[in-house]
Design a protein around this motif. Structure first.
Motif, PDB file in Angstrom:
ATOM      1  N   GLU A  87       0.831  -1.210   0.000  1.00 51.06           N
ATOM      2  CA  GLU A  87       0.000   0.000   0.000  1.00 51.06           C
ATOM      3  C   GLU A  87       0.865   1.260   0.000  1.00 51.06           C
ATOM      4  O   GLU A  87       1.892   1.317   0.672  1.00 51.06           O
TER       5      GLU A  87
ATOM      6  N   VAL B  53      -7.268   5.296 -11.417  1.00 48.52           N
ATOM      7  CA  VAL B  53      -5.816   5.158 -11.474  1.00 48.52           C
ATOM      8  C   VAL B  53      -5.485   4.077 -12.507  1.00 48.52           C
ATOM      9  O   VAL B  53      -6.223   3.096 -12.678  1.00 48.52           O
TER      10      VAL B  53
ATOM     11  N   MET C 123      -5.091  -3.780  -8.914  1.00 45.53           N
ATOM     12  CA  MET C 123      -4.907  -2.853  -7.793  1.00 45.53           C
ATOM     13  C   MET C 123      -6.213  -2.704  -7.033  1.00 45.53           C
ATOM     14  O   MET C 123      -7.279  -3.102  -7.502  1.00 45.53           O
TER      15      MET C 123
ATOM     16  N   TRP D  37      -8.437   0.204  -4.579  1.00 42.76           N
ATOM     17  CA  TRP D  37      -8.577   1.628  -4.229  1.00 42.76           C
ATOM     18  C   TRP D  37      -9.309   1.716  -2.895  1.00 42.76           C
ATOM     19  O   TRP D  37     -10.430   1.219  -2.755  1.00 42.76           O
TER      20      TRP D  37
ATOM     21  N   GLN E  65     -14.092   7.616  -4.437  1.00 41.90           N
ATOM     22  CA  GLN E  65     -13.741   7.667  -5.861  1.00 41.90           C
ATOM     23  C   GLN E  65     -14.589   8.689  -6.617  1.00 41.90           C
ATOM     24  O   GLN E  65     -14.566   8.737  -7.841  1.00 41.90           O
TER      25      GLN E  65
ATOM     26  N   ILE F 164      -3.699   3.268  -2.290  1.00 36.93           N
ATOM     27  CA  ILE F 164      -3.636   2.355  -3.423  1.00 36.93           C
ATOM     28  C   ILE F 164      -2.849   1.114  -2.998  1.00 36.93           C
ATOM     29  O   ILE F 164      -1.733   1.212  -2.460  1.00 36.93           O
TER      30      ILE F 164
ATOM     31  N   PHE G  28      -2.888   8.954 -12.003  1.00 37.37           N
ATOM     32  CA  PHE G  28      -4.197   9.295 -11.446  1.00 37.37           C
ATOM     33  C   PHE G  28      -4.950  10.155 -12.460  1.00 37.37           C
ATOM     34  O   PHE G  28      -4.374  11.070 -13.072  1.00 37.37           O
TER      35      PHE G  28
END
Length: 459
Positions: free
Chosen positions: A373, A394, A400, A402, A406, A422, A438
């Motif tokens: 992270e 992203v 990945m 998140w 968002q 992340i 991003f």
């Protein structure tokens, strides 16, 4: 013919005790100047009262570092637009000066405009030029005291209204007018109004021509842009000399005289007190008052007008003025390029600022699932004048996770900081540093989008 020897103005020039008693001018040039001054003054007074989307249309908020100009809001990050505006204004001034001399000073400069306004009140209250001279010469009495008091009261009121309007460009003008007169305005607003009131009263009422001849840098560097094809206010020496008084019906040539009757009206109407017959002088502001004064005398004498006129040195020497020359074309081309860059910058401007800041306290950490992270802070500024909803994403890695919001809704001209985390499966981290991107996207407007590259650190 050689130019006449430059003489110091006599008492009739209105320079008694270093004070210039300006005579009122009437004519086509003065009418044009007044009309243009009225339009510019009306714009100055009206613009801060206009509204756009329910807000003050023009508000240069220095405290919050935001400039609102109708539908556009400029932030410190939009410095390039302000730079283009200043450069366009500078080159426009250079071009106009090269072509038409100090026409800016005579027709549109705020110092000139307010000086003529103050002079109008002076004439209405104290009388014409000779009446003002006699009024100043006599000892103080009741009539003189009342006239002087009325004049300075009018000056202060005009200066105060000017200062309130000017400060109204930098703060809410409606609130300012309400709070100032009930003594509820802030110290910053009150101090600014009082300062600009004093400055306007002093500049237009007392200093006048001193501002133009001794303090304004434009008068000093203008000569670098002048040439023989620059339009200036000039006296036709060949036609006017030798000057001298004569009767109206006498042919001046039979007396060995030129058309100039040496009435000194051109000096008396000059706001800077110069004699235009002595040639081009840096004090001349191209207001054209001497043109109107001379034309009126020529008309009365039955002579052709334009003994003093807007002309060029080349034309006075018998040549033909060249408007398109290297200097004017160069300034014109530069102005077009800079204007194009300004327009392009405004059109392509995205009213959104997006910054991504990594958490420097901890380079990385491993969560319970074994994923790596990194913590980031997303700083978003909505530079538009409407509320906006944004979505975050992203890219740059196949798998990945998140953690954090968002999406974000931002009010107009506001900013917010969003912390996010992340997490990436270490299987996809081939190197200690992985570049990711991003993206912030407006939900309502597709063109409002920003991308920022940053690093994801592992090991």
């Amino acid at each position: 013919m050689q130019r006449p020897e430059i003489k110091k103005p006599d008492k009739g020039s209105g320079r008694g005790k270093n004070h210039i008693y300006v005579r009122e001018a009437e004519g086509r040039v003065e009418t044009t100047r007044r009309a243009l001054g009225f339009v510019l003054m009306a714009l100055f007074l009206i613009l801060p009262w206009l509204t756009w989307n329910g807000e003050q249309a023009i508000l240069l908020n220095l405290l919050d570092q935001r400039f609102r100009i109708f539908g556009m809001t400029l932030w410190p990050q939009d410095l390039t637009i302000l730079a283009w505006i200043f450069m366009v204004a500078a080159f426009a001034l250079f071009l106009v000066t090269t072509l038409f001399g100090r026409v800016w000073c005579g027709f549109t400069c705020p110092q000139t405009t307010w000086t003529f306004i103050f002079m109008w009140f002076e004439r209405k209250i104290e009388g014409g030029r000779h009446q003002r001279m006699k009024l100043d010469e006599r000892p103080m009495d009741a009539d003189k005291f009342l006239r002087k008091s009325a004049k300075h009261t009018a000056w202060v009121l005009v200066a105060l209204f000017t200062a309130l309007t000017f400060v109204g460009y930098f703060t809410d003008i409606r609130t300012l007018f309400q709070e100032f007169f009930i003594l509820q305005a802030s110290a910053w607003a009150t101090g600014s109004v009082l300062f600009f009131t004093f400055a306007t009263y002093g500049n237009a009422g007392w200093m006048r021509e001193i501002m133009c001849t001794h303090m304004c840098p434009y008068a000093r560097f203008q000569s670098a842009m002048f040439d023989k094809d620059t339009f200036i206010v000039a006296y036709d020496v060949d036609r006017g000399e030798p000057r001298g008084p004569r009767k109206r019906k006498i042919d001046p040539k039979s007396e060995g005289l030129g058309d100039c009757v040496d009435c000194n009206l051109c000096v008396q109407v000059c706001p800077t007190g110069i004699d235009i017959r002595n040639g081009l002088q840096y004090e001349c502001i191209n207001c054209g008052a001497c043109i109107d004064a001379c034309d009126s005398v020529m008309e009365k004498m039955g002579y052709p007008k334009k003994l003093i006129s807007f002309t060029t040195q080349r034309r006075l020497e018998g040549g033909k003025t060249k408007v398109f020359r290297f200097k004017s074309v160069g300034y014109g081309a530069a102005l077009l390029v800079l204007t194009g860059l300004l327009v392009a910058d405004i059109i392509l401007r995205v009213p959104l600022e997006f910054d991504v800041i990594r958490d420097r306290a901890s380079l990385y950490r491993e969560n319970q699932e074994g994923w790596i992270e990194n913590v980031y802070t997303l700083r978003v500024i909505n530079k538009s004048q409407q509320a906006q909803e944004y979505s975050f994403s992203v890219s740059g890695v196949e798998d990945m996770q998140w953690y954090g919001p968002q999406s974000l809704v931002l009010e107009p001209e506001s900013s917010e900081v969003v912390p996010v985390t992340i997490a990436i499966d270490p299987f996809f981290l081939e190197t200690p540093i992985k570049e990711i991107t991003f993206t912030i996207q407006s939900v309502d407007e597709e063109r409002i989008r920003r991308r920022v590259r940053t690093n994801f650190i592992y090991q």
